[in-house]
Design a protein around this motif. Structure first.
Motif, PDB file in Angstrom:
ATOM      1  N   VAL A 152     -76.559  -9.980  66.861  1.00 43.62           N
ATOM      2  CA  VAL A 152     -76.284  -8.716  68.139  1.00 43.62           C
ATOM      3  C   VAL A 152     -77.656  -8.155  68.283  1.00 43.62           C
ATOM      4  N   VAL A 153     -78.535  -8.603  68.010  1.00 46.20           N
ATOM      5  CA  VAL A 153     -79.720  -7.954  69.197  1.00 46.20           C
ATOM      6  C   VAL A 153     -79.791  -8.737  70.514  1.00 46.20           C
ATOM      7  N   ARG A 154     -79.789  -9.535  70.528  1.00 42.23           N
ATOM      8  CA  ARG A 154     -79.586 -10.607  71.036  1.00 42.23           C
ATOM      9  C   ARG A 154     -77.972 -10.462  71.904  1.00 42.23           C
ATOM     10  N   LYS A 155     -77.272  -9.328  71.858  1.00 45.71           N
ATOM     11  CA  LYS A 155     -76.183  -9.451  73.041  1.00 45.71           C
ATOM     12  C   LYS A 155     -74.672 -11.017  72.858  1.00 45.71           C
ATOM     13  N   GLU A 156     -75.339 -11.687  71.663  1.00 48.92           N
ATOM     14  CA  GLU A 156     -74.505 -12.898  72.375  1.00 48.92           C
ATOM     15  C   GLU A 156     -73.088 -13.416  71.860  1.00 48.92           C
ATOM     16  N   VAL A 157     -72.368 -12.300  70.838  1.00 46.43           N
ATOM     17  CA  VAL A 157     -71.931 -11.649  70.482  1.00 46.43           C
ATOM     18  C   VAL A 157     -70.797 -10.156  70.508  1.00 46.43           C
ATOM     19  N   ARG A 158     -70.438  -9.778  70.190  1.00 41.37           N
ATOM     20  CA  ARG A 158     -69.696  -8.525  70.494  1.00 41.37           C
ATOM     21  C   ARG A 158     -68.567  -8.180  69.497  1.00 41.37           C
ATOM     22  N   THR A 159     -68.922  -7.439  68.474  1.00 38.75           N
ATOM     23  CA  THR A 159     -68.169  -6.949  67.601  1.00 38.75           C
ATOM     24  C   THR A 159     -67.328  -6.337  67.592  1.00 38.75           C
ATOM     25  N   MET A 160     -66.335  -5.941  66.862  1.00 40.80           N
ATOM     26  CA  MET A 160     -65.080  -5.044  66.960  1.00 40.80           C
ATOM     27  C   MET A 160     -66.174  -3.138  66.650  1.00 40.80           C
ATOM     28  N   LEU A 161     -67.215  -3.303  65.174  1.00 45.87           N
ATOM     29  CA  LEU A 161     -67.315  -2.230  65.202  1.00 45.87           C
ATOM     30  C   LEU A 161     -68.894  -2.423  65.423  1.00 45.87           C
ATOM     31  N   PRO A 162     -69.833  -1.222  65.365  1.00 45.86           N
ATOM     32  CA  PRO A 162     -71.270  -1.250  65.264  1.00 45.86           C
ATOM     33  C   PRO A 162     -71.661  -1.564  64.225  1.00 45.86           C
ATOM     34  N   VAL A 163     -73.524  -1.630  64.766  1.00 51.22           N
ATOM     35  CA  VAL A 163     -74.209  -2.825  63.457  1.00 51.22           C
ATOM     36  C   VAL A 163     -75.104  -1.902  63.413  1.00 51.22           C
ATOM     37  N   VAL A 164     -75.261  -1.504  62.057  1.00 56.53           N
ATOM     38  CA  VAL A 164     -76.824  -0.471  61.648  1.00 56.53           C
ATOM     39  C   VAL A 164     -77.540  -1.114  61.033  1.00 56.53           C
ATOM     40  N   PHE A 165     -78.787  -1.104  61.017  1.00 55.27           N
ATOM     41  CA  PHE A 165     -79.763  -1.459  60.211  1.00 55.27           C
ATOM     42  C   PHE A 165     -80.719  -1.091  59.669  1.00 55.27           C
ATOM     43  N   ILE A 166     -81.117  -0.812  58.546  1.00 49.69           N
ATOM     44  CA  ILE A 166     -81.817  -0.314  57.935  1.00 49.69           C
ATOM     45  C   ILE A 166     -83.195  -0.835  56.966  1.00 49.69           C
ATOM     46  N   VAL A 167     -84.504  -0.449  57.281  1.00 59.18           N
ATOM     47  CA  VAL A 167     -86.283  -0.960  57.316  1.00 59.18           C
ATOM     48  C   VAL A 167     -86.232  -0.519  56.549  1.00 59.18           C
ATOM     49  N   LYS A 168     -86.849  -0.449  55.342  1.00 54.50           N
ATOM     50  CA  LYS A 168     -87.394  -0.038  54.065  1.00 54.50           C
ATOM     51  C   LYS A 168     -89.155   0.245  54.809  1.00 54.50           C
ATOM     52  N   THR A 169     -89.455   1.407  54.577  1.00 53.95           N
ATOM     53  CA  THR A 169     -91.125   1.871  54.924  1.00 53.95           C
ATOM     54  C   THR A 169     -91.490   1.129  54.297  1.00 53.95           C
ATOM     55  N   VAL A 170     -93.480   1.266  54.658  1.00 52.70           N
ATOM     56  CA  VAL A 170     -94.523   0.442  54.284  1.00 52.70           C
ATOM     57  C   VAL A 170     -94.015   0.625  52.867  1.00 52.70           C
ATOM     58  N   GLY A 171     -93.853   2.018  52.274  1.00 51.72           N
ATOM     59  CA  GLY A 171     -94.047   2.327  50.727  1.00 51.72           C
ATOM     60  C   GLY A 171     -93.234   1.285  49.810  1.00 51.72           C
TER      61      GLY A 171
END
Length: 467
Positions: A152-171
């Motif tokens: 998805v990041v490299r745009k090698e696939v095209r999904t129907m829906l958006p992708v949301v990625f949640i990254v944890k904080t340092v804590g």
């Protein structure tokens, strides 16, 4: 006005009977739109039920494996149309909710929300896989779909829906609750999050600027190649999880509502296609007609082909204009549905002028704001949520470059000035340059000049008075 739209894959088991059963069950479970005594014979796919100001219709195109339903109702807000279109040959469902205002409309700002039907499809196990990633109401762990995420990041696939990625904080905390967000975005976007275990994601590292970390950020990747991915960095900002969650949901809904839909994915498009099929069937039977009617059929066929070609062009144009209108509405609508500022009597001299000048002013003011103050947070939020094209700055640079070393008004300089909105008139040994014909913004310029700094002085005058 489109208030909700999505399109996502479905399972092989979601076909005509399951679709009609789910639509009827959805209506019968509604508190406000329920039609009493709906009876279905289990076979017919051309149905209509009506009660008071609510109607429910079902139609299909058997040759295309497409079936659709429309719930239409009228209330104090206007006329609502909720459409579900199932293409069980290509295994996807398109959903839309639209509002047509009437003379009795009292509320022009409907709340964006998905019909419960979408949840029923997912709860019922009818949702499919989007390029292999299941559509569901719970978040996906990144370690279970790291390979998919990399594509998805490299745009090698095209999904129907958006992708949301949640990254944890340092804590080790999530900036928003992944479960709540996934529930609100079910059928509209995929939500990915981290578990306790950190996963190396070289794709994010490659796209990050030097010294930048991913901790505590939220990444949004859109299916469209023309829509850039978005990164939200809520760290250090005074906002709670609920407001940040609303911001992500609004961003996703705005994107989905602006997307242009294929005609066959709409109720009106299906009705048009059914007419086309009927017309083609009529044409195919012309050989059975008597000889004296052959010429009539030929004329009819030619006219019909021209009409269908015209209808196709008009249908495409309607879809394009609908998407464009929706985009303009989203672009100029406030996220909170209440504008921060109201326009006075002044109007734009060129498109977006007032907005651009205001953004430039607050952008300059932001540079002198003390960090981590309320003013700094408000201004940063406004700048981040409003597209700032720096049009005054671009005009300033164009004028400065063009007027540098000014000696006289040559043809290319005159063309540039006129393209920027100046009206040029002669008055003796001088020109009068009037900005968009508004005599409040006029400067006098010598026809010839020997002063090497005259051009820069003119540019400075114009900048202070007009830009």
């Amino acid at each position: 006005m489109i208030t909700y739209t999505t399109k996502f894959p479905v399972a092989d088991t979601f076909r005509r009977e399951a679709f009609i059963t789910t639509v009827i069950k959805w209506n019968q479970g509604s508190r406000f739109d329920k039609i009493e005594d709906i009876q279905w014979d289990g076979e017919s796919c051309e149905c209509r039920w009506e009660q008071d100001k609510v109607s429910l219709e079902i139609q299909e195109i058997p040759s295309e494996d497409i079936i659709a339903s429309r719930l239409k109702k009228e209330d104090e807000r206007g006329i609502w149309k909720t459409d579900f279109v199932l293409n069980y040959r290509q295994k996807y469902i398109a959903v839309s909710v639209a509002l047509e205002t009437t003379e009795f409309t009292t509320d022009f700002y409907p709340t964006y929300y998905p019909p419960f039907f979408v949840k029923m499809v997912i709860y019922g196990g009818y949702a499919g896989g989007d390029m292999g990633l299941p559509v569901r109401q719970t978040p996906h762990l990144i370690e279970d779909c790291g390979e998919f995420f990399g594509k998805v990041v490299r745009k090698e696939v095209r999904t129907m829906l958006p992708v949301v990625f949640i990254v944890k904080t340092v804590g080790g905390e999530n900036p928003v609750d992944p479960g709540n967000l996934a529930f609100r975005l079910q059928g509209v976007a995929h939500v990915l999050c981290e578990s306790e275990k950190k996963v190396e994601l070289p794709e994010l590292s490659e796209n990050a600027e030097e010294g930048e970390t991913r901790e505590g950020k939220i990444f949004i990747f859109y299916p469209s190649s023309n829509k850039k991915s978005r990164v939200l960095n809520p760290s250090g900002r005074l906002q709670n999880q609920e407001s940040l969650e609303d911001r992500i949901v609004n961003d996703i809904y705005n994107y989905m509502n602006q997307r242009m839909r294929q005609s066959i994915d709409t109720w009106d498009g299906i009705e048009t296609e059914k007419v086309h099929i009927l017309n083609r069937n009529l044409l195919s039977s012309r050989n059975a007609a008597e000889e004296e009617n052959r010429n009539l059929y030929e004329v009819f066929g030619e006219q019909l082909e021209k009409m269908e070609a015209s209808n196709n062009r008009l249908s495409s144009e309607i879809q394009r204009l609908t998407a464009e209108l929706q985009g303009m509405r989203m672009k100029f609508s406030d996220r909170e549905q209440i504008p921060a500022l109201y326009l006075g009597d002044e109007r734009d001299l060129y498109e977006g002028e007032i907005r651009e000048i205001i953004l430039e002013i607050i952008s300059e003011y932001r540079k002198n704001c003390k960090e981590d103050t309320r003013r700094a947070h408000i201004i940063s939020d406004l700048l981040e949520c409003n597209e700032y094209k720096r049009l005054p700055e671009k005009r300033r640079e164009q004028l400065k470059n063009a007027l540098k070393g000014y000696r006289s008004l040559n043809g290319s300089l005159k063309s540039l000035l006129e393209s920027l909105g100046f009206e040029i008139t002669e008055e003796g040994k001088h020109y009068k340059w009037t900005y968009f014909g508004d005599h409040r913004y006029m400067t006098t310029v010598a026809k010839t000049s020997s002063d090497g700094r005259a051009g820069l002085n003119i540019a400075s005058t114009i900048d202070k008075l007009m830009l």
